[in-house]
Structure formats: structure tokens, C-alpha cells
Design a protein around this motif. Structure first.
Motif, PDB file in Angstrom:
ATOM      1  N   VAL A  32       0.839  -1.198   0.000  1.00 32.81           N
ATOM      2  CA  VAL A  32       0.000   0.000   0.000  1.00 32.81           C
ATOM      3  C   VAL A  32       0.873   1.247   0.000  1.00 32.81           C
ATOM      4  CG1 VAL A  32      -1.887  -1.147   1.223  1.00 32.81           C
ATOM      5  CG2 VAL A  32      -0.167   0.136   2.524  1.00 32.81           C
ATOM      6  N   GLU A  61     -11.124   6.988  -2.178  1.00 31.91           N
ATOM      7  CA  GLU A  61     -12.055   5.955  -2.635  1.00 31.91           C
ATOM      8  C   GLU A  61     -12.090   5.898  -4.161  1.00 31.91           C
ATOM      9  OE1 GLU A  61     -13.859   3.612  -1.118  1.00 31.91           O
ATOM     10  OE2 GLU A  61     -12.949   4.122   0.805  1.00 31.91           O
ATOM     11  N   ASN A  64      -8.634   4.426  -5.360  1.00 27.28           N
ATOM     12  CA  ASN A  64      -8.538   2.981  -5.124  1.00 27.28           C
ATOM     13  C   ASN A  64      -9.514   2.195  -5.995  1.00 27.28           C
ATOM     14  OD1 ASN A  64      -6.449   3.190  -3.298  1.00 27.28           O
ATOM     15  ND2 ASN A  64      -7.777   3.141  -1.490  1.00 27.28           N
ATOM     16  N   GLY A  68      -5.816   2.141  -7.604  1.00 22.70           N
ATOM     17  CA  GLY A  68      -4.805   2.776  -6.768  1.00 22.70           C
ATOM     18  C   GLY A  68      -3.770   3.522  -7.584  1.00 22.70           C
ATOM     19  N   LYS A  73      -2.817   0.229  -3.584  1.00 20.80           N
ATOM     20  CA  LYS A  73      -3.909   0.984  -2.974  1.00 20.80           C
ATOM     21  C   LYS A  73      -3.352   2.033  -2.008  1.00 20.80           C
ATOM     22  CE  LYS A  73      -7.253  -1.199  -5.014  1.00 20.80           C
ATOM     23  NZ  LYS A  73      -8.326  -1.911  -4.302  1.00 20.80           N
ATOM     24  N   GLN A  75      -3.555   4.004   1.479  1.00 23.01           N
ATOM     25  CA  GLN A  75      -4.031   3.851   2.855  1.00 23.01           C
ATOM     26  C   GLN A  75      -3.806   5.161   3.594  1.00 23.01           C
ATOM     27  OE1 GLN A  75      -1.622   1.602   5.649  1.00 23.01           O
ATOM     28  NE2 GLN A  75      -3.433   0.671   6.561  1.00 23.01           N
ATOM     29  N   TYR A 327      -1.975  12.243  -5.901  1.00 24.50           N
ATOM     30  CA  TYR A 327      -2.096  11.014  -6.697  1.00 24.50           C
ATOM     31  C   TYR A 327      -1.375  11.154  -8.032  1.00 24.50           C
ATOM     32  CZ  TYR A 327      -4.401   8.396 -10.457  1.00 24.50           C
ATOM     33  OH  TYR A 327      -4.646   7.665 -11.580  1.00 24.50           O
TER      34      TYR A 327
END
Length: 406
Positions: A32, A61, A64, A68, A73, A75, A327
Motif C-alpha cells: 500500500v 475511494e 482505489n 490505486g 492501494k 491507505q 495522486y
């Protein structure tokens, strides 16, 4: 309509947010990407902190749900700083020790000032989502330091003050009184307003201060009224701002009430009641269905958090957009190395249609503030919610507000 897959996911996915247990653990897991989230999730600043956290959760959300970041993903490791400087500093050290890939959050300027050194020293990018303290992104900006790991997606205090002064001038007012809280946020806000007033030829005829937790500022309000100020400007957070608004109403002082963006906090609107109606403030985001990007975000927020009125819409929107920019940077860097992520943020090659604006190279090596003056508008408290202060701004609400050249 939805060219960005993340925006499309906001409409298509039925989000099922995992509650605090999944977000709270800091266990090491190489499968993760761990992002630290810090903010005030309790106390007087909590409407901002909780709204910001929900915006960040919503973004994660979506991220992911499409696999991801580079197959891993995200966390979230969430911590409540309680709007306390020492707690915020300890959380920053905890995040550094637990080796988070990046961090996002920071609502209170004092907490930010107590936290940024740890992130900078560890070379961990921090995305400030709410705090407007101008110095936070400037402390390590070139030439003060060769590298700067502190980024921001909220307006600075300077932009807030400039927007307020411009509105006072627009109304034909020549002087104002200001009441500011005694925190680092209040200090910086007072300084910024005085500087912008001087530049614009606006006279500040009274300066008063109050403390967090104060419930009666009638002496300060009476002195401000006696100065014959044509407007009252406030700088603080919801509960104390509400107390001042009530004191102003009780005094029968019928001058415009303006202040920092925090007039949009749900606890100000609720606690001030009719005394807060008409309060004016700068905002980057108004909770309305004026554009497709806003519509998708607001519908997804309502579905996930079961509320039609966000306690602090601007905080939620900035948290959401800030997480998406992180991201994009981590994906572009194809690495969890802090320096590579920082460099990716400074040279983002993907354009992102957020809910506040369309981000095209929002940061550079010299400039770590994504928001410019053209993205800030005036809002007002009307009928228990935040609305546009001017119809022209409402008409422009769906238009792209690209980053202006400084």
C-alpha cells in the motif's frame, strides 16, 4: 462530459467508506501507499478538519476504485491534532518515523508552523489543504532553501486580505475596524489586512484582539464602534466569530460584517443565527450545482457522508483536489521517494479538472501555492448557508479559473 476517469468514478461508484479503524492504523505494508492525514477532528476547528478529511477520503475511494497508484492501494493514516501546536508537531514526527510517502492536511496556521520543519527535514512532501498562513509555503522557498517540500492548495492570507480590501473599496468604504483572535492565524491575518489596507488607501481606525474560547467581545465591539468605522472585519474561527457577530447585533451596529474565509464554517452559521446573516468572506468553493465537476463531487459527498450541507465546503473541496494532485504526482514519479514526488508536483504533466478549478501545472520550483487571486471570490451567509455575494460571480461559477501568472 467526464474526460477524467477519477471524476467519472465519482458518479459511477457507490462508495462504501471504511470507518476509522482502517484509517487509523500505521502498520507497515509494502503493498500500500501510506499517506498521513492530520487536522482538527475535534474542538472548535473540527468543521474544517472533518470536511477536509471527508474530501480526502472521497478522493482516495475514487483512486482505489480504479486500481490505486501504479497498482498499489492508498491507505490513509489519520491523526487528530486538536488544533494544538504541540500535538501537530508530534503527529508530524510520528508520520516521519512511520515513513509515510506524503502527508496532507493542516488546518490551523499555528499547527502548520509547528509541523513543517519535520516534513522538510525528512524530505516528505506535505500538501496543505486548508491553512492560509502565507509563511507556510514561503519558509523554504528559494533562495531560503535549495528544495521546498511544502505545497498548498488553499489561498494565502495575503489573497484573503486583498480580496476583502477590494470588496470594501467596491462598496465605497474608506475605513474599517478589525478584530482578530490571538493565535498565529489571527496575528498573520491582522498583519496581512493592515498591509493590504495601506496599499489600497483604506484606513484601519481600530484594532482589537480576542482569545480562543472567549464568549463575550462586547468591550472590543464597543470600542470599534466608537471609532466610527464603516465596516467591521473579523479574523478567527467559527465559535468566536459567532460571538462577535452577536455582540455587534446587540450593540445595534449596522455596518457591513466581513472576515476571513472561516465565516463559512457550519458552527459560525449555526451559532450566530440571524446575527451572521449577510457576513461576507472570500472563498474558493461555493456549495452549489453550478458546474459538472461540482455536481459530481457534491453528489458523491452527499451519498458517502449522508449530508446535504457540508460543514466547511471549501475545506472539503480543497482536501479532495489536493489528494488528487498528490495522486497524479506519485503516479508520475512512479516512486514513493519524497524527492521524486516533490519534483513531480513541481512539473505535473497531467491536467486535472478539479472541483475548485482546472489545474495545469499548479506548482513550480519557485511557487508552491496552487491558488491565485482569480480563483478567489466573495461569498455571503444567506438563509443559513454560504452563497455567492455577487450575481456576476455566480454566473462565472461554472467557468474554468486557470492559474494566473503572478
Amino acid at each position: 462530459m467526464w474526460k477524467n476517469p477519477l471524476c467519472r468514478a465519482a458518479l459511477l461508484c457507490a462508495f462504501s467508506l471504511i470507518q476509522s479503524g482502517a484509517y487509523a492504523q500505521a502498520s507497515v505494508d509494502n503493498d500500500v501507499i501510506r499517506i498521513g492525514v492530520s487536522g482538527p477532528f475535534s474542538g472548535g476547528s473540527s468543521p474544517m478538519g472533518e470536511s477536509m478529511r471527508n474530501g480526502i477520503r472521497l478522493a482516495v475511494e475514487e483512486i482505489n476504485s480504479i486500481g490505486g497508484i501504479n497498482g498499489k492501494k492508498v491507505q490513509l493514516i489519520e491523526r487528530d491534532d486538536q488544533a494544538k501546536n504541540d500535538v501537530g508537531a508530534k503527529i508530524a514526527e510520528e508520520f516521519v518515523q512511520s515513513k509515510v510517502v506524503a502527508a496532507i492536511g493542516i488546518v490551523n496556521t499555528g499547527v502548520g508552523l509547528a509541523s513543517i520543519d519535520a516534513y522538510q527535514k525528512a524530505k516528505i512532501p506535505l500538501m496543505i489543504a486548508v491553512s492560509t498562513g502565507t509563511s507556510l509555503t514561503r519558509k523554504y522557498a528559494p533562495p531560503a532553501a535549495p528544495e521546498n517540500y511544502i505545497f498548498r492548495i488553499s489561498p494565502t492570507l495575503d489573497l484573503e486580505a486583498k480580496t476583502l480590501v477590494a470588496d470594501l473599496k467596491r462598496r465605497g468604504l474608506t475605513n474599517a475596524a478589525i478584530l482578530a483572535d490571538s493565535t498565529a492565524y489571527g496575528d498573520a491575518g491582522l498583519k496581512a489586512f493592515l498591509e493590504q489596507s495601506k496599499l489600497a488607501g483604506l484606513k484601519v481606525v481600530a484594532e482589537e484582539r480576542f482569545n480562543i474560547g472567549d464568549t463575550d467581545m462586547s468591550p472590543q465591539v464597543k470600542r470599534a464602534k466608537a471609532s466610527n468605522a464603516e465596516a467591521l472585519v473579523l479574523w478567527g474561527i467559527g465559535p468566536e466569530l459567532a460571538a462577535v457577530a452577536k455582540n455587534k447585533e446587540a450593540e445595534g451596529w449596522k455596518v457591513p460584517l466581513l472576515g476571513s474565509w472561516t465565516f463559512s464554517m457550519g458552527n459560525f452559521i449555526e451559532l450566530s443565527g440571524k446575527a451572521g446573516e449577510g457576513a461576507l468572506m472570500p472563498q474558493t468553493f461555493i456549495q452549489d450545482l453550478g458546474s459538472a465537476s461540482k455536481n459530481g463531487f457534491l453528489l458523491a459527498y452527499q451519498r458517502s457522508f449522508k449530508t446535504s450541507l457540508i460543514p466547511s465546503p471549501m475545506s472539503a473541496a480543497q482536501g479532495y483536489d489536493g489528494m488528487h494532485l498528490l495522486y497524479l504526482a506519485i503516479r508520475q514519479a512512479n516512486s514513493t521517494d519524497g524527492t521524486k514526488i516533490k519534483e513531480a508536483l513541481e512539473n505535473l504533466n497531467s491536467r486535472y479538472q478539479g472541483v475548485i478549478t482546472s489545474y495545469s501545472k499548479p506548482f513550480s520550483k519557485q511557487d508552491h501555492d496552487a491558488i491565485t487571486q482569480n480563483m478567489v471570490l466573495m461569498a455571503t451567509v444567506a438563509k443559513g448557508r454560504v452563497d455567492y455575494a455577487y450575481s456576476d460571480d455566480k454566473k462565472r461559477g461554472a467557468l474554468l479559473r486557470l492559474k494566473a501568472q503572478r
